[in-house]
Write an enzyme that holds these catalytic residues in place. Structure first.
Site, PDB file in Angstrom:
ATOM      1  N   GLY A 184       0.801  -1.232   0.000  1.00  0.00           N
ATOM      2  CA  GLY A 184       0.000   0.000   0.000  1.00  0.00           C
ATOM      3  C   GLY A 184       0.828   1.274   0.000  1.00  0.00           C
TER       4      GLY A 184
ATOM      5  N   VAL B 229       4.967  -2.940  15.811  1.00  0.00           N
ATOM      6  CA  VAL B 229       5.080  -1.618  16.432  1.00  0.00           C
ATOM      7  C   VAL B 229       4.419  -1.539  17.807  1.00  0.00           C
ATOM      8  CG1 VAL B 229       5.312  -0.379  14.223  1.00  0.00           C
ATOM      9  CG2 VAL B 229       3.034  -0.655  15.253  1.00  0.00           C
TER      10      VAL B 229
ATOM     11  N   SER C 190      -5.432  10.991   9.220  1.00  0.00           N
ATOM     12  CA  SER C 190      -6.389  10.684   8.152  1.00  0.00           C
ATOM     13  C   SER C 190      -7.435  11.790   8.114  1.00  0.00           C
ATOM     14  CB  SER C 190      -7.079   9.345   8.451  1.00  0.00           C
ATOM     15  OG  SER C 190      -8.224   9.201   7.637  1.00  0.00           O
TER      16      SER C 190
ATOM     17  N   TYR D  68     -11.170   3.679  14.311  1.00  0.00           N
ATOM     18  CA  TYR D  68     -10.133   4.154  13.392  1.00  0.00           C
ATOM     19  C   TYR D  68     -10.072   5.692  13.383  1.00  0.00           C
ATOM     20  CZ  TYR D  68      -7.605   4.948   9.037  1.00  0.00           C
ATOM     21  OH  TYR D  68      -6.695   5.382   8.103  1.00  0.00           O
TER      22      TYR D  68
ATOM     23  N   LYS E 115      -7.049   8.192  14.619  1.00  0.00           N
ATOM     24  CA  LYS E 115      -6.368   9.129  13.720  1.00  0.00           C
ATOM     25  C   LYS E 115      -6.483  10.576  14.228  1.00  0.00           C
ATOM     26  CE  LYS E 115      -4.585   6.197  10.875  1.00  0.00           C
ATOM     27  NZ  LYS E 115      -3.136   6.074  10.712  1.00  0.00           N
TER      28      LYS E 115
HETATM   29  N1  LIG Z   1      -5.757   4.216   2.178  1.00  0.00           N
HETATM   30  C1  LIG Z   1      -6.408   5.271   2.663  1.00  0.00           C
HETATM   31  O1  LIG Z   1      -7.463   5.695   2.161  1.00  0.00           O
HETATM   32  C2  LIG Z   1      -5.880   5.996   3.866  1.00  0.00           C
HETATM   33  C3  LIG Z   1      -6.466   7.214   4.223  1.00  0.00           C
HETATM   34  C4  LIG Z   1      -5.979   7.894   5.336  1.00  0.00           C
HETATM   35  C5  LIG Z   1      -4.925   7.377   6.063  1.00  0.00           C
HETATM   36  N2  LIG Z   1      -4.385   6.179   5.696  1.00  0.00           N
HETATM   37  C6  LIG Z   1      -3.293   5.667   6.490  1.00  0.00           C
HETATM   38  O2  LIG Z   1      -2.177   5.432   5.656  1.00  0.00           O
HETATM   39  C7  LIG Z   1      -1.435   4.321   6.142  1.00  0.00           C
HETATM   40  C8  LIG Z   1      -1.309   3.244   5.079  1.00  0.00           C
HETATM   41  O3  LIG Z   1      -2.595   2.890   4.601  1.00  0.00           O
HETATM   42  P1  LIG Z   1      -2.829   1.702   3.537  1.00  0.00           P
HETATM   43  O4  LIG Z   1      -4.062   2.035   2.783  1.00  0.00           O
HETATM   44  O5  LIG Z   1      -1.562   1.418   2.812  1.00  0.00           O
HETATM   45  O6  LIG Z   1      -3.213   0.522   4.556  1.00  0.00           O
HETATM   46  P2  LIG Z   1      -2.566  -0.936   4.842  1.00  0.00           P
HETATM   47  O7  LIG Z   1      -3.456  -1.590   5.842  1.00  0.00           O
HETATM   48  O8  LIG Z   1      -2.323  -1.639   3.565  1.00  0.00           O
HETATM   49  O9  LIG Z   1      -1.148  -0.569   5.488  1.00  0.00           O
HETATM   50  C9  LIG Z   1      -0.866  -0.652   6.859  1.00  0.00           C
HETATM   51  C10 LIG Z   1       0.383  -1.481   7.052  1.00  0.00           C
HETATM   52  O10 LIG Z   1       0.656  -1.517   8.472  1.00  0.00           O
HETATM   53  C11 LIG Z   1       1.059  -2.846   8.794  1.00  0.00           C
HETATM   54  N3  LIG Z   1       0.845  -3.141  10.211  1.00  0.00           N
HETATM   55  C12 LIG Z   1      -0.327  -3.431  10.834  1.00  0.00           C
HETATM   56  N4  LIG Z   1      -0.107  -3.725  12.128  1.00  0.00           N
HETATM   57  C13 LIG Z   1       1.230  -3.604  12.339  1.00  0.00           C
HETATM   58  C14 LIG Z   1       2.069  -3.775  13.472  1.00  0.00           C
HETATM   59  N5  LIG Z   1       1.563  -4.136  14.670  1.00  0.00           N
HETATM   60  N6  LIG Z   1       3.409  -3.580  13.332  1.00  0.00           N
HETATM   61  C15 LIG Z   1       3.926  -3.222  12.118  1.00  0.00           C
HETATM   62  N7  LIG Z   1       3.182  -3.059  11.009  1.00  0.00           N
HETATM   63  C16 LIG Z   1       1.847  -3.236  11.117  1.00  0.00           C
HETATM   64  C17 LIG Z   1       0.188  -3.723   7.898  1.00  0.00           C
HETATM   65  O11 LIG Z   1       0.719  -5.035   7.802  1.00  0.00           O
HETATM   66  C18 LIG Z   1       0.208  -2.939   6.587  1.00  0.00           C
HETATM   67  O12 LIG Z   1       1.275  -3.326   5.770  1.00  0.00           O
HETATM   68  C19 LIG Z   1      -2.153   3.876   7.407  1.00  0.00           C
HETATM   69  O13 LIG Z   1      -1.624   4.571   8.523  1.00  0.00           O
HETATM   70  C20 LIG Z   1      -3.573   4.347   7.160  1.00  0.00           C
HETATM   71  O14 LIG Z   1      -4.299   4.499   8.351  1.00  0.00           O
HETATM   72  C21 LIG Z   1      -4.833   5.482   4.623  1.00  0.00           C
END
Ligand SMILES: NC(=O)c1ccc[n+]([C@@H]2O[C@H](COP(=O)([O-])OP(=O)(O)OC[C@H]3O[C@@H](n4cnc5c(N)ncnc54)[C@H](O)[C@@H]3O)[C@@H](O)[C@H]2O)c1
Length: 256
Positions: free
Chosen positions: A17, A62, A143, A156, A160
């Site tokens: 992602g 983490v 977010s 969530y 955030k």
């Molecule tokens: N995609 C969106 O629309 C969006 C919007 C706003 C914010 N975000 C934020 O952006 C970031 C990435 O989003 P994404 O869409 O790629 O989501 P995603 O769920 O694909 O990415 C999150 C990553 O964090 C990892 N993770 C989860 N628990 C963990 C832990 N305990 N230790 C280490 N790693 C861990 C997951 O394995 C994953 O690879 C996140 O913080 C998400 O909240 C995403």
């Protein structure tokens, strides 16, 4: 010349992602990477190395203090310093929108643990080294769901919002050491995690994505690559006088 030439960057949640997109862009800008996740980061490592950058892939949880301490230790062992921590890991993938009464206590706790305790532990792990260097960049990921008060994802969205407070307060503690703490608030971004948010209902996902794009000033869907420029800026020396802000990168949605 890249904007991050020679800088050492730790990126959490880097296996897929947006975390993977940050990693590739940082590599293009000349950074040396430590890509961390509970999942295997070898795909990201290969993509980073394909850009000609050095990369260490680590399994890191983490929410586990020992694991985050090791992350900092192994980074210092390999590269001798830590310039950037990008706190991207979160529980987002796997969440499905639902009324708050249907969120279990276990799911609530898991989201809070990764999305908030994770920031605390990773920041705590890298700060001693950044203080020694008298310079460092911590970038947190919030977010726009927080700024918009998006319903049906209460845990969530609450977490955030916590990221915004964490960023402001930590920024005030660390500024005097030359450490900048800032955040990015992405909008609804087209990752697999986002595609799962409607629980497999593709029609509903399409409706949500179109509705979101229409609400934005820039009327197209947000892609992971749209976020990487802001992350590079906040990681670079160009942002040395910016502290405690949460920058929306959302095509104009969720402004405060
Ligand atoms: N995609 C969106 O629309 C969006 C919007 C706003 C914010 N975000 C934020 O952006 C970031 C990435 O989003 P994404 O869409 O790629 O989501 P995603 O769920 O694909 O990415 C999150 C990553 O964090 C990892 N993770 C989860 N628990 C963990 C832990 N305990 N230790 C280490 N790693 C861990 C997951 O394995 C994953 O690879 C996140 O913080 C998400 O909240 C995403």
């Amino acid at each position: 010349m890249g904007l991050l030439d020679g800088k050492i960057a730790i990126i959490t949640g880097a296996a897929r992602g947006i975390g993977q997109a940050y990693s590739i862009r940082f590599a293009k800008e000349g950074a040396k990477l430590v890509v961390c996740d509970v999942l295997d980061c070898n795909e990201t490592k290969a993509k980073v190395e394909a850009e000609g950058a050095e990369c260490l892939a680590l399994k890191v949880d983490v929410t586990d203090e020992e694991s985050t301490r090791k992350m900092a230790e192994e980074t210092i062992n390999k590269y001798g310093r830590i310039d950037i921590l990008l706190n991207n890991a979160a529980i987002y993938g796997g969440l499905v929108m639902k009324p708050f009464e249907n969120i279990s206590v276990e799911e609530w706790d898991k989201v809070m643990s990764v999305n908030l305790k994770g920031l605390f532990l990773c920041s705590k792990a890298v700060t001693p080294q950044m203080k020694k260097q008298k310079k460092g960049k911590i970038i947190n990921i919030s977010s726009t769901t927080f700024h918009m008060g998006v319903p049906m994802l209460l845990h969530y969205v609450t977490s955030k919002g916590g990221v915004v407070g964490f960023t402001r307060a930590l920024s005030n503690e660390l500024g005097e050491y030359g450490i900048n703490v800032n955040a990015i608030a992405p909008g609804f971004t087209m990752t697999d995690a986002s595609k799962g948010i409607t629980g497999g209902n593709k029609e509903l996902f399409e409706q949500l994505a179109s509705m979101q794009a229409n609400m934005q000033a820039i009327k197209r869907r947000e892609e992971p690559e749209d976020l990487t420029g802001a992350a590079v800026f906040l990681a670079s020396d160009d942002s040395d006088f910016i502290a405690g802000v949460t920058l929306p990168v959302s095509g104009g949605a969720g402004l405060v």
